[in-house]
Write a protein that holds these residues in place. Sequence first.
Motif, PDB file in Angstrom:
ATOM      1  N   LEU A  46      13.173 -24.489   7.843  1.00 10.63           N
ATOM      2  CA  LEU A  46      14.081 -23.498   6.998  1.00 10.63           C
ATOM      3  C   LEU A  46      15.765 -23.484   7.322  1.00 10.63           C
ATOM      4  O   LEU A  46      16.493 -23.506   6.616  1.00 10.63           O
ATOM      5  N   ASP A  47      15.801 -23.067   8.628  1.00 10.51           N
ATOM      6  CA  ASP A  47      16.951 -22.982   9.301  1.00 10.51           C
ATOM      7  C   ASP A  47      17.939 -24.103   9.072  1.00 10.51           C
ATOM      8  O   ASP A  47      19.049 -24.151   8.577  1.00 10.51           O
ATOM      9  N   LEU A  48      17.396 -25.433   9.497  1.00 12.59           N
ATOM     10  CA  LEU A  48      18.182 -26.735   9.156  1.00 12.59           C
ATOM     11  C   LEU A  48      18.606 -26.981   7.559  1.00 12.59           C
ATOM     12  O   LEU A  48      19.752 -27.006   7.394  1.00 12.59           O
ATOM     13  N   ALA A  83      21.704 -28.678  14.726  1.00 13.59           N
ATOM     14  CA  ALA A  83      23.099 -28.376  13.931  1.00 13.59           C
ATOM     15  C   ALA A  83      24.452 -28.675  14.560  1.00 13.59           C
ATOM     16  O   ALA A  83      25.208 -29.061  14.064  1.00 13.59           O
ATOM     17  N   THR A  84      24.270 -28.116  15.967  1.00 22.01           N
ATOM     18  CA  THR A  84      25.468 -28.492  16.704  1.00 22.01           C
ATOM     19  C   THR A  84      25.952 -30.089  16.502  1.00 22.01           C
ATOM     20  O   THR A  84      27.063 -30.215  16.643  1.00 22.01           O
ATOM     21  N   TYR A  85      24.812 -31.046  16.652  1.00 26.11           N
ATOM     22  CA  TYR A  85      25.422 -32.391  16.602  1.00 26.11           C
ATOM     23  C   TYR A  85      25.707 -32.655  15.341  1.00 26.11           C
ATOM     24  O   TYR A  85      26.663 -33.363  14.884  1.00 26.11           O
ATOM     25  N   LEU A  86      24.847 -32.147  14.252  1.00 25.17           N
ATOM     26  CA  LEU A  86      24.723 -32.745  13.018  1.00 25.17           C
ATOM     27  C   LEU A  86      25.835 -32.284  11.987  1.00 25.17           C
ATOM     28  O   LEU A  86      26.526 -33.093  11.284  1.00 25.17           O
ATOM     29  N   MET A 142      25.992 -39.348  13.570  1.00 27.98           N
ATOM     30  CA  MET A 142      24.961 -38.365  13.223  1.00 27.98           C
ATOM     31  C   MET A 142      24.803 -37.940  11.972  1.00 27.98           C
ATOM     32  O   MET A 142      25.194 -37.006  11.434  1.00 27.98           O
ATOM     33  N   PRO A 143      24.076 -38.976  11.044  1.00 27.19           N
ATOM     34  CA  PRO A 143      23.939 -38.570   9.751  1.00 27.19           C
ATOM     35  C   PRO A 143      22.861 -37.334   9.633  1.00 27.19           C
ATOM     36  O   PRO A 143      22.087 -36.904  10.637  1.00 27.19           O
ATOM     37  N   PRO A 144      23.308 -36.310   8.929  1.00 22.50           N
ATOM     38  CA  PRO A 144      22.551 -35.118   8.747  1.00 22.50           C
ATOM     39  C   PRO A 144      20.945 -35.032   8.439  1.00 22.50           C
ATOM     40  O   PRO A 144      20.562 -34.470   7.265  1.00 22.50           O
ATOM     41  N   ILE A 160      21.114 -29.546   5.798  1.00 26.23           N
ATOM     42  CA  ILE A 160      20.597 -30.803   6.816  1.00 26.23           C
ATOM     43  C   ILE A 160      19.158 -31.075   6.189  1.00 26.23           C
ATOM     44  O   ILE A 160      18.496 -30.280   5.885  1.00 26.23           O
ATOM     45  N   HIS A 161      19.044 -32.459   5.971  1.00 23.91           N
ATOM     46  CA  HIS A 161      17.819 -32.911   5.417  1.00 23.91           C
ATOM     47  C   HIS A 161      16.643 -32.806   6.463  1.00 23.91           C
ATOM     48  O   HIS A 161      16.836 -33.397   7.353  1.00 23.91           O
TER      49      HIS A 161
END
Lengths: 100, 640
Positions: free
Chosen positions: B160-162, B551-554, B142-144, B167-168
């Motif tokens: 914003l959160d990511l 985010a949990t995956y990334l 999983m690339p972010p 994370i891009h």
Amino acid sequence: MTVIYPDFVKELYEFGVETALECFNCGNCTAICPLEYDLFPRRVIRYIQLGLKDRILENPDELWRCLHCGLCTQTCPRQANPGELILGLRRYVVAKWRGK
Amino acid sequence: MVNDRIGVYVCHCGGNISDVVDVYKVVDAVKDEPNVVIAREMMFTCSDPGQKQIEDDIKEFNLNGVVVASCSPHLHETTFRRAAARAGLNPYLLEHVNIREHVSWAHKHDKEGATEKAIKIVKSGIAKVREARALETIKVEMPPKVLIVGAGIAGIRAALDLSKLGIHVYLVEKSPFVGGRVAQSYNAYPSGKFGMELIEELINEVKQQKNITLITNAEVTSIKGVIGNFSVEIIKDPRYVVADCPRFKEAIDKCPIEVPNEFDYGLTNRKAIYYPYPNAYPELPVIDMESCNRCGECVKICGDAINLDQQPEKMRIDVSAIIFATGFDPYQPNEGEFGFNVFESVITLPQFERLLALCDKKLVYKEREIKDIAFIYCVGSRQREGNEYCSRYCCVATINSALAAIEKFGEINTYHIYRDMRTYGKYERYYEEASKKGARFFRYSLDEPPEITQKGEKLIVKVKDKLTFNEEIELPVDLVVLSVGMVPRKSEIFSMLKVPFSRDGFLQEVHPKLRPVETAIGGVLIGGACQAPKDSVEATASASAAAAKAATYLLKGYAELEPFIVEVNLEKCTGCGDCVKECPYDSIQLKNINGEEKAFVIEAACRGCAACAAVCPEEAINLRGYTYDQLRAQIDAMLM
Ligand SMILES: Cc1cc2nc3c(=O)[nH]c(=O)nc-3n(C[C@H](O)[C@H](O)[C@H](O)COP(=O)(O)OP(=O)(O)OC[C@H]3O[C@@H](n4cnc5c(N)ncnc54)[C@H](O)[C@@H]3O)c2cc1C
Ligand code: SF4
Ligand code: SF4
């Protein structure tokens, strides 16, 4: 057909009727009222809200049925003070009657 | 080879199961089944001692298969599989069968029958586990990088959160400016801020971020692939304004074209080169080519900053996950619905909010001062046929806007004609406040909706009012405002991924309580009002949840997927290709393998629906964890 007259509530201020718009028509006062009479007191309170003064003056006697036991005022969840509203309406009706 | 050392655990679930099912009898009935080496009843299998017992037995008896008969696998399958894994057993060699929801709860009045059924179910579990194979979860890189579709309050919040997690984010917005519907609202509850200010606050944060690529005026035209590897094509429409210029304001003034401003629902006009409202973001204006006559006045002022020949631009990006934050549309009343489009003074709530924002000192519509307003609630919501759902925001938003009108313009009579007042939770306060400020309430029923007629200058709203003992009350007003509900937005992109819709037509989550922001499509999440009617509080909360979920995956760098996908037996496969046609996810193909055409499964794309297995005439395709051999053994065990 009945047309709303919203300014009526203001005309009642001088008779001490000030909390009528707090009522949200739940009917608790009517449910607890020992008179068990024709949706009293919510019916008249609703007429105040809509300014239907003819309806109130049509049958003013009913206001004198109230025992002023205070149960409605105790139960009202919105502190609309229904008992006090009825007393105020009596003053209004008397004033109208005197004026005639 | 079959699994020949099986442990069986029959749970009392306190008394939830054993009050109905005779668990001792069940244990007795299965303990001598072939390959069963240990069978026990347990008070609470899911408890720590319960799990410990299974772990100990696995080690002591060297078990290579386990059956737990207890509650629904939804509840504790993972619990027991983890216990098995801790003891060194492949977790997929554990079978969880349900004798609570399927047996004891369903057959309370037939204890004997229930016990018999439980025995069959446990036996079929044993039969299945006998044929089970060890399986491994599927790991996907999983690339972010995340695509967020829609830059309303929800999309911006999630971006914003990511971004703050490193994370891009590619934030793609269809319209030329961000902000969505919130930007249009006058005085958004609960904080009471202007919608535009709320968006501006978020945008100021966005400007600080390095990880957000905002792409406005753009639409996603194709999405292919799967979690960890979505390939996305985007078309960015020309803005025609290509660089910054200090003289945009002059250029806008000079533009000779005037058309109604959609942002204000036509209450104001705008030029062909325009900002929908002051401080709109991005800071570059846009040229609306449909109304532009290419006179070149703006080019004379801004020169190279404007390029009237700019072409659409195609872009391709790769992302690991996608968040839909595409929002909703306000319900558009039908011609004549409550006088809409028949009387010019019947408008919708979104229009009213713009009117509130644009009027100064006096509330004026169509050159007439407004003193009495009737609001009709539930327009386009809670219908018997059509939109059956409650739109949730409108009761509060309507009362809120009535209060705002009174606050801004002083004495205004507001009449609220509702069906049920749903100012839920802390918004009850607004309802009470409105009463104090003189609002009058009326209640209508779906069967007898209010009627609107014109009488001189005024509109007359006739209500058969339940609060007034079903009397007909007439309300003479200057303006009728329809509290329109929210309807789902239509878009091609949902079908690109086959995202499921709810009965109401909004995007659907996997489970409202347990997996509230995931869709059935791996790596595709939803936030905001595209999921269901939501106010902005709920929209941002769900958007943040979707960001956290992504985010949990990334942040881990990979995702683990359940191993229940199909596999092809190359010896049996004749390469007929029936399966390829059947797969709804394009995850099975024909491929030349050692000189022969054979079916080939793209493992990361397979969702395990096994539609292919069902059509394969050779039985060459099996679903892992649910093979033909396993299912047949289960059925046989049931019938014995
Ligand atoms: C009249 C009215 C008053 C309201 N008042 C309040 C209030 O006082 N308080 C409150 O909390 N809430 C209020 N709301 C609700 C609030 O507007 C919503 O909760 C909020 O807009 C939801 O945000 P969102 O980002 O999910 O959707 P939206 O605001 O609809 O934003 C979605 C964005 O996605 C974009 N988009 C859509 N499809 C695509 C696509 N295919 N590709 C790219 N981009 C796309 C859209 O252009 C838009 O910018 C009100 C709503 C209305 C109608
Ligand atoms: S109890 Fe109070 S709020 Fe309820 S109907 Fe009577 S006066 Fe109105
Ligand atoms: S929130 Fe109120 S106005 Fe909106 S649909 Fe629900 S009940 Fe009707």
